[in-house]
Design a protein around this motif. Structure first.
Motif, PDB file in Angstrom:
ATOM      1  N   ARG A 259      25.326 -37.401 -35.536  1.00  0.00           N
ATOM      2  CA  ARG A 259      25.865 -36.415 -35.506  1.00  0.00           C
ATOM      3  C   ARG A 259      25.901 -36.983 -33.780  1.00  0.00           C
ATOM      4  N   SER A 260      26.870 -35.932 -33.262  1.00  0.00           N
ATOM      5  CA  SER A 260      26.495 -35.404 -31.314  1.00  0.00           C
ATOM      6  C   SER A 260      25.679 -34.518 -31.515  1.00  0.00           C
ATOM      7  N   GLY A 261      24.878 -34.359 -30.942  1.00  0.00           N
ATOM      8  CA  GLY A 261      24.042 -33.311 -30.592  1.00  0.00           C
ATOM      9  C   GLY A 261      22.710 -33.638 -29.822  1.00  0.00           C
ATOM     10  N   GLU A 262      21.622 -32.835 -29.785  1.00  0.00           N
ATOM     11  CA  GLU A 262      20.227 -33.434 -28.917  1.00  0.00           C
ATOM     12  C   GLU A 262      19.566 -33.641 -30.193  1.00  0.00           C
ATOM     13  N   HIS A 263      19.274 -34.929 -29.779  1.00  0.00           N
ATOM     14  CA  HIS A 263      18.002 -35.316 -30.957  1.00  0.00           C
ATOM     15  C   HIS A 263      16.625 -35.985 -30.134  1.00  0.00           C
ATOM     16  N   THR A 264      15.622 -36.032 -31.474  1.00  0.00           N
ATOM     17  CA  THR A 264      13.987 -36.331 -30.830  1.00  0.00           C
ATOM     18  C   THR A 264      13.262 -37.722 -31.574  1.00  0.00           C
ATOM     19  N   LEU A 265      13.097 -38.476 -30.691  1.00  0.00           N
ATOM     20  CA  LEU A 265      12.575 -40.205 -31.507  1.00  0.00           C
ATOM     21  C   LEU A 265      11.404 -40.044 -31.084  1.00  0.00           C
ATOM     22  N   VAL A 266      11.055 -40.690 -32.016  1.00  0.00           N
ATOM     23  CA  VAL A 266       9.682 -41.034 -32.004  1.00  0.00           C
ATOM     24  C   VAL A 266       9.130 -42.357 -32.273  1.00  0.00           C
ATOM     25  N   ALA A 267       8.710 -43.044 -31.063  1.00  0.00           N
ATOM     26  CA  ALA A 267       8.419 -44.264 -32.034  1.00  0.00           C
ATOM     27  C   ALA A 267       6.367 -44.523 -31.475  1.00  0.00           C
ATOM     28  N   ILE A 268       6.124 -44.934 -32.839  1.00  0.00           N
ATOM     29  CA  ILE A 268       4.417 -45.450 -32.454  1.00  0.00           C
ATOM     30  C   ILE A 268       4.138 -46.837 -32.955  1.00  0.00           C
ATOM     31  N   PHE A 269       3.014 -47.166 -31.552  1.00  0.00           N
ATOM     32  CA  PHE A 269       3.201 -48.890 -32.605  1.00  0.00           C
ATOM     33  C   PHE A 269       1.822 -48.899 -32.232  1.00  0.00           C
ATOM     34  N   VAL A 270       1.661 -49.792 -33.366  1.00  0.00           N
ATOM     35  CA  VAL A 270       0.445 -50.105 -33.948  1.00  0.00           C
ATOM     36  C   VAL A 270      -0.466 -51.666 -33.414  1.00  0.00           C
ATOM     37  N   GLY A 271      -1.294 -51.756 -33.006  1.00  0.00           N
ATOM     38  CA  GLY A 271      -1.756 -53.473 -32.546  1.00  0.00           C
ATOM     39  C   GLY A 271      -3.169 -52.977 -31.935  1.00  0.00           C
ATOM     40  N   LYS A 272      -3.468 -54.768 -31.183  1.00  0.00           N
ATOM     41  CA  LYS A 272      -4.869 -54.331 -30.366  1.00  0.00           C
ATOM     42  C   LYS A 272      -4.863 -53.963 -29.409  1.00  0.00           C
ATOM     43  N   GLY A 273      -5.548 -53.325 -28.619  1.00  0.00           N
ATOM     44  CA  GLY A 273      -5.513 -52.855 -27.375  1.00  0.00           C
ATOM     45  C   GLY A 273      -6.006 -53.696 -26.208  1.00  0.00           C
ATOM     46  N   PRO A 274      -6.710 -53.408 -25.247  1.00  0.00           N
ATOM     47  CA  PRO A 274      -7.572 -54.630 -24.044  1.00  0.00           C
ATOM     48  C   PRO A 274      -9.303 -54.595 -25.063  1.00  0.00           C
ATOM     49  N   HIS A 275     -10.169 -55.764 -24.697  1.00  0.00           N
ATOM     50  CA  HIS A 275     -11.259 -56.038 -26.006  1.00  0.00           C
ATOM     51  C   HIS A 275     -11.028 -55.586 -26.931  1.00  0.00           C
ATOM     52  N   GLU A 276     -10.158 -56.342 -27.941  1.00  0.00           N
ATOM     53  CA  GLU A 276      -9.661 -56.217 -29.133  1.00  0.00           C
ATOM     54  C   GLU A 276      -9.911 -55.086 -29.883  1.00  0.00           C
ATOM     55  N   ARG A 277      -9.552 -53.753 -29.148  1.00  0.00           N
ATOM     56  CA  ARG A 277     -10.234 -52.558 -29.374  1.00  0.00           C
ATOM     57  C   ARG A 277      -8.522 -52.059 -30.842  1.00  0.00           C
ATOM     58  N   ASP A 278      -8.464 -51.380 -32.177  1.00  0.00           N
ATOM     59  CA  ASP A 278      -7.669 -51.227 -32.263  1.00  0.00           C
ATOM     60  C   ASP A 278      -7.108 -50.015 -31.972  1.00  0.00           C
ATOM     61  N   TYR A 279      -5.536 -50.402 -31.727  1.00  0.00           N
ATOM     62  CA  TYR A 279      -5.142 -49.624 -30.283  1.00  0.00           C
ATOM     63  C   TYR A 279      -4.029 -48.541 -31.294  1.00  0.00           C
TER      64      TYR A 279
END
Length: 207
Positions: A149-169
Motif C-alpha cells: 500500500r502507499s505510504g512509508e515502509h521499511t525494508l531490511v536485507a540480511i546477507f550471510v556468507g564468507k567474508g575476507p579470510h574465509e570468515r563467516d560474515y
C-alpha cells in the motif's frame, strides 16, 4: 476488455491449441506404422521405378510441421498469460519488487539473503554455485514480487556468507522508502570495496 476477461480468453485459446496439437501429434505418430502395415507387397519390377517418383511430399511430414507450429503458438501464448497474470495480481499502483545483484565478489561469497518488509519476512533464498556464477556474470535475480500500500515502509536485507579470510560474515542493511502510486523496484547490490578491502552492501530504489 478487463484483465479477468483477457485472461479467460487467453486460457481458452491455449486450451484450443493444446487440444488441436495433442490429437494431431498422436495421429502423425500412428500414421507411419499403420501405413507400413497396410501397404501391399511390392512387385520386384516396381522396385526399378526411379527414386524421384517416390520423393513426393508425404502427409505425415506436413502434419508434423503443423504440430510444431501449434506448439510454438502455445509457448508464446503461455508467455502472454504470465504477463497478464502478473499485471492482474500485482497492479502498478501497489507493485513492489526486490532484486539481488553482485559485483566481482572476490571479498564476499554469498550464501543466503533474507528480506523483511515492515518486520515480515517476504524473501529467503539459499544460493547454489550455478546461481552465484550467474550473478557474477552480471545476472540479476528477482527475489520478491508483491503488493504494498502507499505510504512509508521499511525494508531490511540480511546477507550471510564468507567474508575476507574465509570468515563467516553476516551483514544487514535497512532502507526506509515511500511507496506512491507508481511501482517500486528495490535492488540489493553486493560490491567489493578496494579501499577498505571489505564487502559493501548497497540498496538502490528504482521507479
Amino acid at each position: 476488455m478487463t484483465f479477468p476477461q483477457a485472461l479467460r480468453k487467453a486460457l481458452a485459446a491455449a486450451g484450443c491449441l493444446l487440444a488441436l496439437a495433442a490429437p494431431l501429434t498422436s495421429w502423425s505418430q500412428a500414421t507411419a506404422p499403420e501405413a507400413a502395415a497396410s501397404a501391399p507387397a511390392v512387385d520386384p519390377a516396381a522396385a526399378a521405378v526411379p527414386a524421384t517418383a517416390a520423393s513426393a511430399p508425404s502427409d505425415p511430414v506436413a502434419l508434423d510441421a503443423r504440430v510444431e507450429s501449434l506448439k510454438s503458438d502455445v509457448i508464446q501464448l503461455n508467455r502472454d498469460l504470465l504477463l497478464l497474470e502478473e499485471e492482474l495480481l500485482f497492479p502498478a499502483s501497489t507493485q513492489v519488487a526486490v532484486f539481488v545483484s553482485s559485483d566481482v565478489g572476490d571479498l564476499f561469497l554469498l550464501d543466503s539473503v533474507q528480506v523483511l518488509l515492515d518486520g515480515k519476512e517476504v524473501g529467503n533464498h539459499l544460493y547454489t554455485e550455478r546461481e552465484l556464477v550467474a550473478l557474477r556474470r552480471g545476472g540479476v535475480q528477482r527475489l520478491y514480487l508483491g503488493n504494498l500500500r502507499s505510504g512509508e515502509h521499511t525494508l531490511v536485507a540480511i546477507f550471510v556468507g564468507k567474508g575476507p579470510h574465509e570468515r563467516d560474515y553476516r551483514r544487514g542493511t535497512t532502507l526506509k522508502f515511500e511507496k506512491g502510486s507508481e511501482p517500486k523496484y528495490v535492488e540489493l547490490q553486493i560490491k567489493d570495496s578496494a579501499r577498505t578491502l571489505q564487502p559493501v552492501f548497497d540498496v538502490k530504489v528504482w521507479q
